[in-house]
Design a protein around this motif. Structure first.
Motif, PDB file in Angstrom:
ATOM      1  N   LEU A 112       2.821 -59.862  36.082  1.00 41.37           N
ATOM      2  CA  LEU A 112       2.722 -58.911  37.205  1.00 41.37           C
ATOM      3  C   LEU A 112       1.627 -59.314  38.188  1.00 41.37           C
ATOM      4  O   LEU A 112       1.803 -59.175  39.404  1.00 41.37           O
ATOM      5  CB  LEU A 112       2.460 -57.499  36.685  1.00 41.37           C
ATOM      6  CG  LEU A 112       3.653 -56.790  36.054  1.00 41.37           C
ATOM      7  CD1 LEU A 112       3.204 -55.492  35.398  1.00 41.37           C
ATOM      8  CD2 LEU A 112       4.730 -56.529  37.081  1.00 41.37           C
ATOM      9  N   ASN A 113       0.510 -59.826  37.682  1.00 38.38           N
ATOM     10  CA  ASN A 113      -0.572 -60.276  38.567  1.00 38.38           C
ATOM     11  C   ASN A 113      -0.092 -61.431  39.453  1.00 38.38           C
ATOM     12  O   ASN A 113      -0.365 -61.453  40.655  1.00 38.38           O
ATOM     13  CB  ASN A 113      -1.797 -60.708  37.757  1.00 38.38           C
ATOM     14  CG  ASN A 113      -2.463 -59.545  37.043  1.00 38.38           C
ATOM     15  OD1 ASN A 113      -2.221 -58.388  37.357  1.00 38.38           O
ATOM     16  ND2 ASN A 113      -3.294 -59.860  36.069  1.00 38.38           N
ATOM     17  N   ALA A 114       0.627 -62.381  38.858  1.00 40.09           N
ATOM     18  CA  ALA A 114       1.166 -63.505  39.627  1.00 40.09           C
ATOM     19  C   ALA A 114       2.155 -63.002  40.674  1.00 40.09           C
ATOM     20  O   ALA A 114       2.186 -63.480  41.813  1.00 40.09           O
ATOM     21  CB  ALA A 114       1.835 -64.517  38.692  1.00 40.09           C
ATOM     22  N   TRP A 115       2.962 -62.012  40.292  1.00 31.78           N
ATOM     23  CA  TRP A 115       3.951 -61.428  41.209  1.00 31.78           C
ATOM     24  C   TRP A 115       3.256 -60.776  42.407  1.00 31.78           C
ATOM     25  O   TRP A 115       3.635 -60.982  43.557  1.00 31.78           O
ATOM     26  CB  TRP A 115       4.798 -60.418  40.444  1.00 31.78           C
ATOM     27  CG  TRP A 115       5.775 -59.662  41.268  1.00 31.78           C
ATOM     28  CD1 TRP A 115       5.690 -58.369  41.677  1.00 31.78           C
ATOM     29  CD2 TRP A 115       7.010 -60.149  41.797  1.00 31.78           C
ATOM     30  NE1 TRP A 115       6.785 -58.024  42.416  1.00 31.78           N
ATOM     31  CE2 TRP A 115       7.615 -59.104  42.509  1.00 31.78           C
ATOM     32  CE3 TRP A 115       7.667 -61.383  41.734  1.00 31.78           C
ATOM     33  CZ2 TRP A 115       8.829 -59.234  43.157  1.00 31.78           C
ATOM     34  CZ3 TRP A 115       8.884 -61.521  42.377  1.00 31.78           C
ATOM     35  CH2 TRP A 115       9.461 -60.448  43.081  1.00 31.78           C
ATOM     36  N   MET A 116       2.224 -59.976  42.126  1.00 27.87           N
ATOM     37  CA  MET A 116       1.506 -59.292  43.205  1.00 27.87           C
ATOM     38  C   MET A 116       0.806 -60.301  44.116  1.00 27.87           C
ATOM     39  O   MET A 116       0.785 -60.124  45.337  1.00 27.87           O
ATOM     40  CB  MET A 116       0.498 -58.284  42.632  1.00 27.87           C
ATOM     41  CG  MET A 116       1.164 -57.093  41.947  1.00 27.87           C
ATOM     42  SD  MET A 116       2.418 -56.263  42.960  1.00 27.87           S
ATOM     43  CE  MET A 116       1.436 -55.657  44.310  1.00 27.87           C
ATOM     44  N   ASN A 117       0.234 -61.361  43.538  1.00 25.20           N
ATOM     45  CA  ASN A 117      -0.391 -62.402  44.359  1.00 25.20           C
ATOM     46  C   ASN A 117       0.631 -63.049  45.286  1.00 25.20           C
ATOM     47  O   ASN A 117       0.346 -63.292  46.463  1.00 25.20           O
ATOM     48  CB  ASN A 117      -1.062 -63.462  43.487  1.00 25.20           C
ATOM     49  CG  ASN A 117      -2.333 -62.963  42.847  1.00 25.20           C
ATOM     50  OD1 ASN A 117      -2.962 -62.024  43.333  1.00 25.20           O
ATOM     51  ND2 ASN A 117      -2.716 -63.582  41.748  1.00 25.20           N
ATOM     52  N   ALA A 118       1.814 -63.337  44.760  1.00 28.17           N
ATOM     53  CA  ALA A 118       2.868 -63.953  45.572  1.00 28.17           C
ATOM     54  C   ALA A 118       3.292 -63.014  46.704  1.00 28.17           C
ATOM     55  O   ALA A 118       3.478 -63.448  47.845  1.00 28.17           O
ATOM     56  CB  ALA A 118       4.069 -64.323  44.717  1.00 28.17           C
ATOM     57  N   LEU A 119       3.437 -61.735  46.400  1.00 28.68           N
ATOM     58  CA  LEU A 119       3.822 -60.775  47.437  1.00 28.68           C
ATOM     59  C   LEU A 119       2.736 -60.634  48.499  1.00 28.68           C
ATOM     60  O   LEU A 119       3.037 -60.544  49.688  1.00 28.68           O
ATOM     61  CB  LEU A 119       4.139 -59.410  46.822  1.00 28.68           C
ATOM     62  CG  LEU A 119       5.372 -59.342  45.931  1.00 28.68           C
ATOM     63  CD1 LEU A 119       5.559 -57.921  45.408  1.00 28.68           C
ATOM     64  CD2 LEU A 119       6.613 -59.809  46.658  1.00 28.68           C
TER      65      LEU A 119
END
Length: 161
Positions: A112-119
């Motif tokens: 989820l952290n990687a996802w939020m960083n990408a967004l």
């Protein structure tokens, strides 16, 4: 597990699924693409898979398919990627990833952290894009067309009231 090459045509891929109980792909993106297109008769609606983020043996991929959109979760098993869950909407907590996908919270939170960083990066790029477009738009010479200019150009007169 059988690897299906990404370059295989959609009909060939459907035949492969009928012959194999489990199919794996060389990337999470390829697994999500297959998951979106499986069972859909061409021509396919417009679709995109972006962003795709990886954390350990899990990946999260955003997608749009026609007018729908959502997120798919893939897991790397025996060197190949398979979609394990997903659908319309998005996962927002590690607990949701555990409940719906079986991902332990200690693996789900980094994903989820990687996802939020990408967004956030994507949002930053979009803001920069819009700022550039706005700057270019201000370079275009403009004429202020007031109400009286518009009416006079149509052959009418504007009286001062």
């Amino acid at each position: 597990m059988v690897a299906v090459p990404v370059s295989v045509g959609a009909n060939d891929v459907s035949d492969q699924i009928a012959q194999n109980t489990s199919v794996g792909f060389p990337s999470a993106e390829a697994a999500v693409r297959f998951d979106l297109l499986d069972g859909v008769t061409p021509p396919y609606p417009a679709y995109s898979i972006d962003p795709v983020v990886y954390s350990g043996r899990y990946a999260m991929a955003g997608w749009t398919f026609g007018e729908m959109g959502g997120v798919s979760i893939a897991e790397q098993r025996e060197g190949f990627w398979v979609v394990i869950c997903g659908g319309g909407g998005v996962f927002t907590t590690a607990e949701e990833l555990q409940r719906f996908c079986g991902i332990p919270p200690q693996a789900g939170q980094p994903l989820l952290n990687a996802w939020m960083n990408a967004l956030n990066q994507r949002q930053g790029h979009r803001v920069a894009e819009l700022t550039t477009l706005r700057a270019k738009a201000t370079e275009i010479p403009r004429r202020d067309f007031s109400t009286s200019d518009r009416l006079e150009s149509e052959g009418s007169r504007v009286s001062d009231a």
